[in-house]
Design an enzyme around this catalytic site. Structure first.
Site, PDB file in Angstrom:
ATOM      1  N   ASN A 209     -20.075  -0.487  20.529  1.00  0.00           N
ATOM      2  CA  ASN A 209     -19.856  -1.932  20.351  1.00  0.00           C
ATOM      3  C   ASN A 209     -18.374  -2.310  20.364  1.00  0.00           C
ATOM      4  OD1 ASN A 209     -22.613  -2.142  19.964  1.00  0.00           O
ATOM      5  ND2 ASN A 209     -22.448  -1.839  17.745  1.00  0.00           N
TER       6      ASN A 209
ATOM      7  N   LEU B 258     -18.567   0.628  15.715  1.00  0.00           N
ATOM      8  CA  LEU B 258     -19.208   1.749  16.408  1.00  0.00           C
ATOM      9  C   LEU B 258     -18.721   1.769  17.849  1.00  0.00           C
ATOM     10  CD1 LEU B 258     -22.861   1.627  15.051  1.00  0.00           C
ATOM     11  CD2 LEU B 258     -21.019   3.207  14.434  1.00  0.00           C
TER      12      LEU B 258
ATOM     13  N   GLY C  40       0.800  -1.220   0.000  1.00  0.00           N
ATOM     14  CA  GLY C  40       0.000   0.000   0.000  1.00  0.00           C
ATOM     15  C   GLY C  40       0.831   1.268   0.000  1.00  0.00           C
ATOM     16  N   ILE C  41       0.433   2.211   0.834  1.00  0.00           N
ATOM     17  CA  ILE C  41       1.079   3.515   0.872  1.00  0.00           C
ATOM     18  C   ILE C  41       2.541   3.383   1.305  1.00  0.00           C
ATOM     19  CG2 ILE C  41       1.059   5.752   2.060  1.00  0.00           C
ATOM     20  CD1 ILE C  41      -2.006   5.606   2.079  1.00  0.00           C
TER      21      ILE C  41
ATOM     22  N   TYR D 148      -9.547   4.790  15.700  1.00  0.00           N
ATOM     23  CA  TYR D 148      -8.605   5.195  14.661  1.00  0.00           C
ATOM     24  C   TYR D 148      -8.443   6.719  14.650  1.00  0.00           C
ATOM     25  CZ  TYR D 148      -6.576   5.446   9.953  1.00  0.00           C
ATOM     26  OH  TYR D 148      -5.765   5.690   8.870  1.00  0.00           O
TER      27      TYR D 148
ATOM     28  N   ASP E 264       8.557  -3.930   8.461  1.00  0.00           N
ATOM     29  CA  ASP E 264       7.174  -4.379   8.630  1.00  0.00           C
ATOM     30  C   ASP E 264       7.171  -5.579   9.565  1.00  0.00           C
ATOM     31  OD1 ASP E 264       4.334  -4.702   8.229  1.00  0.00           O
ATOM     32  OD2 ASP E 264       4.592  -3.709   6.297  1.00  0.00           O
TER      33      ASP E 264
ATOM     34  N   THR F 292      -6.396   2.236  -2.362  1.00  0.00           N
ATOM     35  CA  THR F 292      -5.525   1.140  -1.934  1.00  0.00           C
ATOM     36  C   THR F 292      -6.374  -0.114  -1.801  1.00  0.00           C
ATOM     37  OG1 THR F 292      -5.955   1.539   0.403  1.00  0.00           O
ATOM     38  CG2 THR F 292      -4.066   2.690  -0.542  1.00  0.00           C
TER      39      THR F 292
ATOM     40  N   VAL G 192       6.422  -2.948  15.266  1.00  0.00           N
ATOM     41  CA  VAL G 192       6.710  -1.600  15.787  1.00  0.00           C
ATOM     42  C   VAL G 192       6.221  -1.418  17.221  1.00  0.00           C
ATOM     43  CG1 VAL G 192       6.805  -0.424  13.548  1.00  0.00           C
ATOM     44  CG2 VAL G 192       4.616  -0.633  14.753  1.00  0.00           C
TER      45      VAL G 192
ATOM     46  N   LYS H 265      -5.122   8.929  15.280  1.00  0.00           N
ATOM     47  CA  LYS H 265      -4.561   9.779  14.229  1.00  0.00           C
ATOM     48  C   LYS H 265      -4.598  11.267  14.612  1.00  0.00           C
ATOM     49  CE  LYS H 265      -3.303   6.659  11.230  1.00  0.00           C
ATOM     50  NZ  LYS H 265      -1.855   6.474  10.950  1.00  0.00           N
TER      51      LYS H 265
END
Lengths: 436, 438
Positions: free
Chosen positions: B290, B287, B209-210, B344, B229, B379, B253, B348
């Site tokens: 949950n 959510l 991916g990125i 997330y 990775d 992606t 990591v 971020k």
């Protein structure tokens, strides 16, 4: 001024290794060829050490179960890899000793100054095994090919018999005795009185040690996942002596049989590679040696007429190797004794402890003695990892080199040593000493 | 690999039927021109003359006026960093004919003064007004054209050149409506074609991916890449590392010793580290009501806590030295929030805080720390988003299309250049000016 006199012998360093996880036959790698696996293994090594586009002195590898079309298996793998295509390569084959023998060859050329760096490896697939036509069909086809006219050709083909159409599938059988390796081992196990309990204990330890090594990340820089497999899939981390004790015996006859599928290695697919180099090459590439390749000895026994066990050749190789290097069997921090069967390891250890064997067979005044079992196959061996024949040597060399490096870091004041012993079909045994 | 819907709506038939078509964005190629077509440099600020001189030296044609006789323009750069009164902004109006004549993939770059460095209300208001102008113009521009804003703090000629160069070039293809602040730190690229020549760059999460694209673009620009990775991604990582002629380092990591292991690998194998890109990240959407503990903990640990932990070593005595560069991947979700992504988005958003605070800490060591917040990027991960959500995400931005991993990588590759020394503590969004989160 030309300098043609022999150069001084130098030390060959083991810089690291790579293998793909070993997988039980007809499973995850069922559709992968020897070349696929060896190429992926080389590419994993190239990535780990930043060797893309690098010309190596040579790559030496082999396979035991090999198709005739793979006559240049290693070179073809190199061409498919990210190494510089100007890297020469050749195949070797010494049954289960292939991988270690390849490492010996590369180490020797480095020691003599003939190459600066090389890769030794091996690959084997029991899944994608070559299937040959029967000898009758082969002879008939060759005769038909030689015939010059159509009638002659038809005449040659007419000699074909239905039985000739049955293909020849490779078998784990010694051509000169007709016995499988397991059956041979069962004879030796009985001769040395190796018990079922001892074998199951060794097998359980192998699984336990391998699982622990994975859990502490020991294999993070030794293994690169392949086709979605991230650990050797023969590994049973929760394997116990009790469970192993329940399995039925598969080799040997009668109530005294001791060998089961649990204490014998399964057929496995996989590949491995080891990076070796001179001290100078390593320094130029900013790579620090894990261990040094000290010496090696190969032996063979007459298992056909000479009443020696098929897999007992290392019993003969090791004393010669020790004597040449002025070492005793107790001078090692680690012992890597390939677990073809649990009984193989146990019979070898018993032989080295046995005064009569030592005197009569080895011609020694005193037996080599026993080893500290806590130093034996400390990160597991073939019973747990599986044993893709030619790939085992590379697995062991890289594993032992890393173990020695770790030990040396804890105890920098002294030389740490490891002993490798690998038995092979045809009554052969390949052994080596590494140190750090 | 476009899906069926994309194939249909971009077909000639759909075009005839009047379905709006996304423009093929101009993307950077080494050695290519900075910008296609002549550049009009306008305004009253002190940087008009230096910018003209520099762009001329870079081989670009300069348009003198915006009247109808001139060719279609590649870019309009306007310096109003000297404006102190809202009345002076009227000059922008005179540029309308030039903006109208922008070519496909044209550029508008507005240079202003960082309002945070000013005090007088009229002055602050005037400079702040420019941001509103740029963000609105970005939404009006068509055919792949973008509008971006450079804020100057102090005598920032090197930083200005770096930022204006980025916004003019194809490197910023998917960066639109953004504000980048540059300070007075000096710095240039010794080699414009290979700005990262001789640099050692660590990229985490580089297997796919990125991350894989970041590795490729940094290597293209001259860096030696250490691709990091998790062990389970080793096969893909080996391919990336070999492709960029770098080294693969398998580690998690989140492991306590990860930072030290990276430093040790970089020092022993490559002599040190110059660039770190904290790209490794995961999503575990659910959510909030949950969400179980493991989803919350794993996302926080991989996306945020691991960076804090690794930075102890990466910014320690054996880590990044003077001239070092660090870029952390944030996300549009970290700015605007996103349904189902409380974990997330929190991680971020945390990254943005980390970038700002760390940048201040290391600025005296000549290290820069910046963030990049991707929007909708095409992606494998976004390909799995349900159709309707995906199509909305892809379209709801000024460029009416998704970005590519390459767009994110190019922005990072710009931030880590020696010439970007004046860009510090910034979070650049690569989102095509998404409607979400301003």
């Amino acid at each position: 001024m030309p300098q043609t006199s022999p150069r001084p012998v130098r030390r060959a360093a083991i810089l690291g290794g790579n293998r793909i996880p070993f997988a039980r036959a007809h499973g995850a790698y069922a559709r992968a060829s020897n070349q696929d696996m060896l190429t992926a293994t080389l590419d994993g090594l190239v990535a780990r050490f930043g060797l893309a586009g690098e010309r190596m002195g040579e790559v030496v590898a082999g396979a035991v179960l090999k198709h005739s079309r793979d006559f240049n298996l290693t070179r073809e793998s190199v061409l498919g890899s990210q190494l510089d295509p100007h890297t020469p390569a050749y195949d070797v084959q010494q049954a289960c000793g292939t991988g270690l023998e390849a490492a010996i060859l590369v180490a020797n050329k480095i020691a003599l100054g003939q190459v600066e760096a090389g890769i030794a490896g091996g690959t084997d697939t029991a899944s994608d095994a070559p299937i040959a036509v029967s000898e009758g069909l082969r002879q008939t086809l060759l005769a038909a090919n030689r015939a010059k006219t159509l009638p002659d050709r038809l005449k040659a083909l007419a000699s074909l018999r239905p039985a000739d159409l049955v293909p020849a599938i490779p078998q784990n059988v010694e051509p000169r005795t007709g016995l499988s390796m397991g059956e041979h081992m069962a004879l030796t196990a009985e001769e040395w009185g190796v018990t079922r309990a001892e074998q199951d204990e060794l097998a359980a330890a192998s699984h336990r040690h391998l699982a622990a090594a994975y859990d502490r990340g020991f294999f993070d820089d030794l293994v690169t996942p392949y086709l979605g497999v991230t650990r050797d899939n023969n590994l049973r981390p929760d394997s116990t002596v009790e469970q192993l004790g329940k399995l039925r015996t598969v080799f040997g006859r009668g109530p005294d049989a001791t060998m089961t599928a649990g204490n014998s290695t399964p057929l496995t697919d996989g590949a491995s590679a080891v990076l070796l180099a001179s001290e100078e090459w390593a320094a130029e590439h900013r790579l620090s040696p894990l261990a040094w390749f000290v010496d090696a000895e190969t032996a063979a026994v007459d298992y056909v007429h000479g009443h020696e066990g098929l897999l007992m050749a290392p019993a003969y190789a090791v004393p010669r190797l020790l004597a040449r290097n002025g070492l005793t069997l107790q001078d090692f921090d680690f012992y890597e004794i390939h677990e073809a069967f649990a009984a193989t390891v146990l019979a070898l250890l018993k032989a080295w402890e046995d005064p009569r064997f030592s005197k009569e067979r080895l011609g020694l005044d005193a037996p080599l003695g026993s080893i500290d079992r806590a130093r034996l196959n400390v990160t597991g061996s073939s019973l747990a990892t599986g044993h893709p024949f030619a790939a085992t040597g590379g697995r062991i060399v890289a594993t032992l080199a890393k173990l020695l490096h770790e030990k040396k870091q804890q105890d920098p004041g002294r030389t740490v040593r490891g002993l490798i012993s690998i038995c092979a079909a045809g009554g052969q045994g390949v052994t080596a000493i590494l140190e750090a | 690999m476009p899906d069926l819907f994309t194939t249909l709506i971009t077909s000639p038939l759909a075009k005839k039927a009047g379905v709006p078509q996304p423009t093929r964005l101009r993307r950077y190629e080494p050695g290519g021109p900075l910008c296609e077509g002549p550049v009009l440099v306008a305004g009253t600020g002190p940087y008009v003359a230096p910018l003209r001189q520099w762009l001329g030296a870079a081989g670009l044609a300069l348009a003198e006026t915006s009247d109808a006789a001139t060719d279609r323009l590649g870019a309009v750069v306007v310096d109003l960093s000297d404006a102190t009164d809202p009345g002076q902004l009227g000059l922008l109006k005179s540029l309308a004919p030039a903006v109208k004549k922008l070519r496909t993939n044209g550029r508008v770059v507005v240079v202003g003064t960082d309002p945070a460095t000013l005090e007088d209300p009229a002055h602050v208001a005037t400079q702040r007004a420019l941001e509103g102008f740029v963000r609105s113009l970005g939404k009006e521009l068509r055919a792949g054209a973008t509008a971006n804003h450079v804020l100057v703090g102090g005598e920032a000629s090197d930083g200005l050149r770096s930022a204006v160069g980025f916004f003019l070039s194809g490197r910023s293809a998917y960066v639109d409506g953004q504000v980048v602040r540059v300070d007075a730190t000096r710095g240039g690229n010794p080699n414009e074609e290979r700005p990262l020549d001789g640099k050692v760059a660590v990229v985490t999460g580089a297997a796919r991916g990125i991350g894989a694209e970041i590795a490729r673009v940094l290597a293209r620009d001259g860096a030696t890449v250490i691709a990091v990775d998790v062990p389970a991604a080793g096969e893909a990582l080996a391919r990336v590392a070999n492709e960029v002629h770098g080294t693969a380092l398998l580690l998690d990591v989140t492991a306590p010793e990860a930072g030290a292991a990276i430093v040790e690998h970089a020092r022993s194998r490559h002599g040190g580290i110059d660039i770190v890109v904290h790209n490794a990240g995961i999503t575990r959407d659910k959510l909030f009501v949950n969400m179980d503990d493991s989803r919350w903990d794993s996302v926080m640990d991989v996306n945020l806590r691991s960076i804090l932990r690794m930075n102890e070593a990466l910014l320690g005595p054996d880590g990044l030295g003077g001239g070092g560069r660090m870029v952390c991947l944030s996300s549009m979700a970290g700015i605007a929030g996103n349904r189902g992504q409380t974990n997330y988005a929190a991680s971020k958003a945390g990254v943005i805080g980390l970038v700002t605070a760390t940048a201040e800490d290391v600025t005296e060591r000549s290290i820069t720390v910046n963030g990049v917040a991707p929007g909708f990027i095409e992606t494998e991960m976004t390909a799995r988003i349900p159709f309707a959500t995906r199509e909305i995400g892809r379209r709801m931005n000024s460029l009416q299309q998704g970005g590519t991993p390459r767009d994110v990588a190019e922005t990072i590759a710009w931030l880590v250049q020696p010439g970007s020394a004046a860009v510090n503590g910034q979070v650049v969004r690569v989102c095509g000016q998404s409607m979400l989160g301003a």
